[in-house]
Design an enzyme around this catalytic site. Sequence first.
Site, PDB file in Angstrom:
ATOM      1  N   HIS A 303      19.563  -9.693  29.152  1.00 20.96           N
ATOM      2  CA  HIS A 303      18.513 -10.648  29.543  1.00 20.96           C
ATOM      3  C   HIS A 303      17.618  -9.957  30.564  1.00 20.96           C
ATOM      4  O   HIS A 303      18.078  -9.206  31.406  1.00 20.96           O
ATOM      5  CB  HIS A 303      19.129 -11.906  30.190  1.00 20.96           C
ATOM      6  N   ASP A 360      21.753 -17.436  23.774  1.00 23.87           N
ATOM      7  CA  ASP A 360      21.716 -17.392  22.302  1.00 23.87           C
ATOM      8  C   ASP A 360      23.047 -16.971  21.698  1.00 23.87           C
ATOM      9  O   ASP A 360      23.284 -17.200  20.515  1.00 23.87           O
ATOM     10  CB  ASP A 360      20.614 -16.420  21.850  1.00 23.87           C
TER      11      ASP A 360
HETATM   12  C1  SDX Z   1      16.069 -15.410  25.326  1.00 27.10           C
HETATM   13  O1  SDX Z   1      13.081 -14.477  29.190  1.00 27.10           O
HETATM   14  C2  SDX Z   1      13.821 -15.534  28.970  1.00 27.10           C
HETATM   15  O2  SDX Z   1      14.070 -16.330  29.834  1.00 27.10           O
HETATM   16  C3  SDX Z   1      14.331 -15.679  27.528  1.00 27.10           C
HETATM   17  C4  SDX Z   1      15.337 -16.802  27.271  1.00 27.10           C
HETATM   18  C5  SDX Z   1      14.696 -18.160  27.468  1.00 27.10           C
HETATM   19  O3  SDX Z   1      15.426 -19.123  27.756  1.00 27.10           O
HETATM   20  O4  SDX Z   1      13.469 -18.275  27.254  1.00 27.10           O
HETATM   21  O5  SDX Z   1      16.449 -16.690  28.139  1.00 27.10           O
HETATM   22  C6  SDX Z   1      15.835 -16.791  25.828  1.00 27.10           C
HETATM   23  O6  SDX Z   1      15.187 -14.835  24.748  1.00 27.10           O
HETATM   24  C7  SDX Z   1      17.390 -14.738  25.617  1.00 27.10           C
HETATM   25  C8  SDX Z   1      17.437 -13.256  25.074  1.00 27.10           C
HETATM   26  C9  SDX Z   1      17.740 -13.303  23.588  1.00 27.10           C
HETATM   27  N1  SDX Z   1      17.587 -11.957  22.989  1.00 27.10           N
HETATM   28  C10 SDX Z   1      18.644 -11.254  22.563  1.00 27.10           C
HETATM   29  O7  SDX Z   1      19.820 -11.616  22.675  1.00 27.10           O
HETATM   30  C11 SDX Z   1      18.261  -9.945  21.863  1.00 27.10           C
HETATM   31  C12 SDX Z   1      19.156  -8.814  22.389  1.00 27.10           C
HETATM   32  N2  SDX Z   1      18.790  -8.562  23.796  1.00 27.10           N
HETATM   33  C13 SDX Z   1      17.871  -7.494  24.051  1.00 27.10           C
HETATM   34  O8  SDX Z   1      16.974  -7.159  23.063  1.00 27.10           O
HETATM   35  C14 SDX Z   1      17.396  -7.421  25.486  1.00 27.10           C
HETATM   36  O9  SDX Z   1      18.503  -7.514  26.282  1.00 27.10           O
HETATM   37  C15 SDX Z   1      16.340  -8.396  25.967  1.00 27.10           C
HETATM   38  C16 SDX Z   1      15.172  -8.435  25.046  1.00 27.10           C
HETATM   39  C17 SDX Z   1      16.915  -9.776  26.083  1.00 27.10           C
HETATM   40  C18 SDX Z   1      15.890  -7.951  27.358  1.00 27.10           C
HETATM   41  O10 SDX Z   1      15.229  -6.750  27.186  1.00 27.10           O
HETATM   42  P1  SDX Z   1      14.708  -5.897  28.457  1.00 27.10           P
HETATM   43  O11 SDX Z   1      14.852  -6.656  29.725  1.00 27.10           O
HETATM   44  O12 SDX Z   1      13.356  -5.373  28.090  1.00 27.10           O
HETATM   45  O13 SDX Z   1      15.794  -4.747  28.553  1.00 27.10           O
HETATM   46  P2  SDX Z   1      15.627  -3.327  27.917  1.00 27.10           P
HETATM   47  O14 SDX Z   1      15.213  -3.465  26.491  1.00 27.10           O
HETATM   48  O15 SDX Z   1      14.767  -2.525  28.832  1.00 27.10           O
HETATM   49  O16 SDX Z   1      17.139  -2.767  27.932  1.00 27.10           O
HETATM   50  C19 SDX Z   1      17.630  -2.110  29.090  1.00 27.10           C
HETATM   51  C20 SDX Z   1      18.759  -1.219  28.578  1.00 27.10           C
HETATM   52  C21 SDX Z   1      18.343  -0.313  27.406  1.00 27.10           C
HETATM   53  O17 SDX Z   1      19.217   0.812  27.400  1.00 27.10           O
HETATM   54  P3  SDX Z   1      18.686   2.230  28.032  1.00 27.10           P
HETATM   55  O18 SDX Z   1      17.330   2.509  27.402  1.00 27.10           O
HETATM   56  O19 SDX Z   1      18.620   1.957  29.534  1.00 27.10           O
HETATM   57  O20 SDX Z   1      19.757   3.235  27.646  1.00 27.10           O
HETATM   58  O21 SDX Z   1      19.814  -2.050  28.033  1.00 27.10           O
HETATM   59  C22 SDX Z   1      19.934  -1.786  26.632  1.00 27.10           C
HETATM   60  C23 SDX Z   1      18.657  -1.114  26.175  1.00 27.10           C
HETATM   61  O22 SDX Z   1      18.889  -0.304  25.037  1.00 27.10           O
HETATM   62  N3  SDX Z   1      20.104  -3.095  25.985  1.00 27.10           N
HETATM   63  C24 SDX Z   1      20.947  -3.341  24.990  1.00 27.10           C
HETATM   64  C25 SDX Z   1      20.823  -4.701  24.726  1.00 27.10           C
HETATM   65  N4  SDX Z   1      19.908  -5.246  25.539  1.00 27.10           N
HETATM   66  C26 SDX Z   1      19.450  -4.232  26.319  1.00 27.10           C
HETATM   67  N5  SDX Z   1      21.803  -2.536  24.317  1.00 27.10           N
HETATM   68  C27 SDX Z   1      22.537  -3.136  23.346  1.00 27.10           C
HETATM   69  N6  SDX Z   1      22.489  -4.443  23.029  1.00 27.10           N
HETATM   70  C28 SDX Z   1      21.638  -5.261  23.696  1.00 27.10           C
HETATM   71  N7  SDX Z   1      21.583  -6.557  23.387  1.00 27.10           N
END
Ligand code: SDX
Length: 419
Positions: A303, A360
Site C-alpha cells: 500500500h 483488497d
Molecule cells: C487500494 O491509495 C489508496 O488508499 C488505495 C486503497 C483505497 O482504499 O483507495 O487503499 C485501495 O488500491 C489498495 C491497493 C490494492 N492494490 C494491490 O493490492 C495491487 C498490488 N500492490 C501493489 O501494486 C503496490 O503495493 C501498490 C500499487 C498498492 C502501491 O504501490 P507503490 O506505493 O507505488 O509501491 P511500489 O510500486 O513503489 O513498490 C515498492 C516496492 C517495489 O520493489 P523494489 O522496486 O523496491 O524492489 O515494493 C514492491 C515493488 O516491486 N511491491 C511489491 C508489491 N507491492 C509493491 N512486490 C510484490 N507484490 C506486491 N504486491
Amino acid sequence: MRPAKLILGGKEYEFPVIVGTEDEVAIDIRKLRDMTGAITYDPGYVNTGSCKSDITFIDGEKGILRYRGYPIEELAGKLIYSAAAYLVIYGHLPDKEEFKDWRRDLTMNSFLHEHLRKFFDHYPITAHPMNILASMIASMSSFYPEEIDDPNDIDRHIKRIVGQVKTIAAYSYKQFIGKPCIYPRSDHSWSANFLRMMFGTPAEEYQVPKIMEEALDLILILHMDHEQNCSTSTVRMVGSSQSDLYASVASGINALWGRLHGGANEAVLNMLQRIHKDGGNYKKYVDMAKEKGSRFRLMGFGHRVYKNFDPRAKILKDTVTRLLADLGNNDPLLEIAMGLEEVVLKDEFFIERKLYPNVDFYSGIAYRAMGIPTDMFTVLFAMGRMPGWIAHWLEMRTDRDQRIHRPRQLYTGPNLQHL
Ligand code: SDX
C-alpha cells in the site's frame, strides 16, 4: 512552525510550513515557481499534498483510519451503510429526524429513470459491470440536468447517486446472467435492497440473510473513504474544472477499475484461483513476486500509505472467518490466502518493503463467500467508495484554496528544431 529554507542556485528562499490537526507537516510551495523559477518533481504524487481535507485521517505507520474523527473500528460493524454515508458526506452523524428523511430520500431515489433502465437492453452480455456502472452514472446527468451550482439541486443529485448506484450494480449483474431485474423495496435497508435485487427473483419473495446484510454494511463502510487515493484524486481533478457530480464520480469509477487500485480485489481472486489450479503451491508465487525485475505482484499486498497492517484488512479478516463459518463455506481459496499471508508476513523481501495484506486481500474472499461473482467485486468497492467521492467533490467546491488542477512537468524532449 518556523519556515522551511531552500537553497537553490546559491540563493536562500523561505517557505511557510503548515501543520494539520494530527501534527502532519506540509511545506507550502504555492509560490515556489514564482520565487525560484523551479518546480518540484514527484511522480505519483508520493510526497505531494493536493489539498486540505476534514473528511478522513490515515496514519500509515500506525495503521490508523478515521472518518470525520471517528476510528474505523467504531464505525464498521456498528453503523449501517446509510448512516456512515451521511456522516462522510455531511460531516456529522444524523439525528433521528435527519436519518429518517435521509433513508426515505435514498429509498425513493433508488429507482432508475425508466428510459435510463432501458440502456441495459443494449449492453453486450460481455460488458464488464464496472464499464456499465461508469457509463450509467455519467448518463444520469442527461436525465437530471438541474443546475449543478444550486445547493438544493446538488443535494438531489447526491441522493440520486447514492440511491441508484446499488440498483445499477444489481441490474448489471442480472443483465449479465440474463435474469429479470426486480425493483427496490421501501421496507429494506440500503444493503438489504442491494442483496435482494442481486439474488431475488420476481417468482418469489427473497429473504435477505441478516448475516449477509450486516457483513455487506461492514465491508462497504470499510471502503467508504481513504483520503487522496487514485480514484478520489481523479474525482477532485475532474470536478476542479467544474464538471458536474455525475461526470466527476464516473471518472472516479474508471480510475478505481485499475488492478493496482480497486480492481485488485478481483485480481486477488484471479490470483488465488490461478494458484489453486496450479496445485495450491502459493510459495512458488511468492518467489515469482520476489524475482529481480519481475513484473508479477502479489495482488492484495502492499500500500502506498500503510507501511503497517491496513486496519481495514484486520477487521475484514475476522469478518471473513465469521462469514465462512456461518455460511458453512470452507472455501479452498481461503486456505491458500491464509497460507500466502503467513509466508509473506515472515519473508524478508516483504518485511523490508513493508508490504502487508491490504483491504483488497480479504474483501474478494468475503464477497465470494456471499455468492457475489468475481467481476462484481470492484463494483462493490465503488458502491462503498461513492459517499467518499461525493464528500471530496463537495469539499473541493467550497475550498477557497482550490483551483483547476493543472500540474507542471519537466520537459525532456528535443530542443528547437525545424522542418
Ligand atoms: C487500494 O491509495 C489508496 O488508499 C488505495 C486503497 C483505497 O482504499 O483507495 O487503499 C485501495 O488500491 C489498495 C491497493 C490494492 N492494490 C494491490 O493490492 C495491487 C498490488 N500492490 C501493489 O501494486 C503496490 O503495493 C501498490 C500499487 C498498492 C502501491 O504501490 P507503490 O506505493 O507505488 O509501491 P511500489 O510500486 O513503489 O513498490 C515498492 C516496492 C517495489 O520493489 P523494489 O522496486 O523496491 O524492489 O515494493 C514492491 C515493488 O516491486 N511491491 C511489491 C508489491 N507491492 C509493491 N512486490 C510484490 N507484490 C506486491 N504486491
